[in-house]
Design an enzyme around this catalytic site. Structure first.
Site, PDB file in Angstrom:
ATOM      1  N   CYS A 103     -78.989 -65.178 -30.572  1.00 42.04           N
ATOM      2  CA  CYS A 103     -78.031 -65.796 -29.651  1.00 42.04           C
ATOM      3  C   CYS A 103     -78.123 -65.144 -28.272  1.00 42.04           C
ATOM      4  O   CYS A 103     -78.106 -65.828 -27.247  1.00 42.04           O
ATOM      5  CB  CYS A 103     -76.620 -65.675 -30.220  1.00 42.04           C
ATOM      6  SG  CYS A 103     -75.356 -66.361 -29.144  1.00 42.04           S
ATOM      7  N   CYS A 200     -71.117 -65.465 -35.067  1.00 42.67           N
ATOM      8  CA  CYS A 200     -70.330 -66.288 -34.149  1.00 42.67           C
ATOM      9  C   CYS A 200     -70.026 -67.676 -34.691  1.00 42.67           C
ATOM     10  O   CYS A 200     -68.917 -68.161 -34.558  1.00 42.67           O
ATOM     11  CB  CYS A 200     -71.021 -66.374 -32.789  1.00 42.67           C
ATOM     12  SG  CYS A 200     -72.806 -66.421 -32.862  1.00 42.67           S
TER      13      CYS A 200
END
Length: 368
Positions: A103, A200
């Protein structure tokens, strides 16, 4: 003090305390500060797990309090294509990837950096990561954060010196309690918000439940590595990682002694999970590893043997090691002492004192 007022910084506002205080600190340093809230995951029926709406409201409340503009952007398509699909592929192959590293590489320091520069006219981006930047001879280095408990350089090793040069990390110079104190004194909405845990896009839900929606269960045998004795059934190799102790469903075993059982190997071809007793079982220990997909912060390939330290997972104590280039963008790493639960798919990250040199993906562990 240099005149920062002409410099525009876009802070990645996550709705957490670290990015909130980062925005405030940059304001204090005289920068023109604006915020950006990134939506990286499209919730479907998971609204009770997904905190995006709450996080956006918290980010907006902080920006209102500080008097700064908050932009929003949706990177869900980029996230799906460049992070999530790779994450699933790795799990299917029996490896254990780290989506936070992906990410940062693909979203926060690529999509966000490009959007901030091109669409919002930013000179810099900033995040709430606990790392430091240090410029030497015109090149930016990545250093560990001052707070040893919170240092996040492990997750940022894929960044190049150019990306670091365009980034600011205000809380990297502080310790977490100081950051909370600043937020409390300013009465920011995020002051007492607990740190987010978990991946996340999964939020606080159970990892196995989440994975099962995308990867079908593939039950198979659990065998003792010492004598091939059947120990039970697993629901899928992807639910297990090397060194795992919980969730194996192996209770007391007759004549098994008291030591807990650990995952020591996965045979992906035959769908077998191997376990052994004791956290120092020889099959759990590695003397080194081979890493691939290397990223060196200075972007100079390694051409000679290197003495440094390595982490094979987050929050691990530094392991002294010798790194040898193999050519074809791979390296061999030899540890000074054996290390438990070195896991293919995870990242090996290298340090010289406080400087993060870079790292790579663990391809295999060396047990000799």
């Amino acid at each position: 003090m240099s005149d920062n007022s002409q410099k525009k910084v876009i802070v990645g506002m996550s709705g957490g305390v670290d990015s909130s205080v980062s925005a405030y600190l940059l304001q204090q340093q005289g920068y023109h500060v604006e915020g950006l809230f990134m939506k990286n995951w499209e919730e479907d029926d998971d609204t009770e797990y997904c905190s995006a709406a709450t996080d956006l409201a918290d980010a907006q409340a902080v920006c209102d309090k500080l008097g700064i503009e908050l932009h929003t952007v949706n990177f869900a398509a980029e996230y799906w294509d460049n992070v999530f699909e790779l994450f699933l592929e790795e799990y299917k192959a029996g490896r254990t990837p780290n989506p936070d590293i992906l990410c940062n590489k693909e979203i926060k320091f690529k999509a966000f950096l490009e959007f901030a520069a091109e669409d919002l006219g930013a000179d810099y981006i900033a995040t709430g990561h606990y790392v430091r930047r240090h410029d030497v001879d015109g090149k930016s280095r990545l250093l560990r954060g001052m707070d040893g408990n919170k240092d996040q350089s492990y997750f940022l090793y894929t960044l190049s010196h150019e990306q670091i040069a365009q980034s600011l990390f205000p809380v990297g110079e502080l310790e977490k309690p100081q950051v909370r104190k600043i937020a409390e004194e300013l009465e920011l909405a995020t002051a007492k918000k607990k740190d987010s845990t978990g991946i996340c896009f999964i939020g606080e839900r159970k990892f196995t439940d989440f994975l099962a929606r995308y990867l079908p269960a593939q039950p198979g045998p659990i065998l003792s590595v010492d004598d091939n004795k059947p120990m039970g059934q697993h629901q899928g190799l992807m639910y297990h990682t090397l060194g795992q102790r919980k969730g194996l469903g192996i209770g007391g075993v007759k004549d098994g002694g008291e030591d807990p059982w650990y995952v020591v190997d996965k045979d992906v071809a035959n769908n077998i999970l191997y376990v052994a007793q004791g956290h120092e079982h020889p099959r759990l220990m590695s003397h080194g590893l081979i890493a691939q997909q290397l990223h060196w912060v200075d972007r100079q390939p390694l051409t000679a043997e290197l003495r440094c330290t390595v982490k094979t997972r987050y929050r691990q104590a530094d392991i002294p090691c010798t790194v040898t280039p193999l050519g074809d963008d791979r390296i061999t790493v030899r540890f000074d002492e054996p290390v438990a639960a070195v896991t293919p798919g995870q990242s090996a990250v290298f340090y010289l004192d406080d400087v993060c040199l870079g790292g790579g993906i663990i391809e295999e562990r060396l047990q000799e």
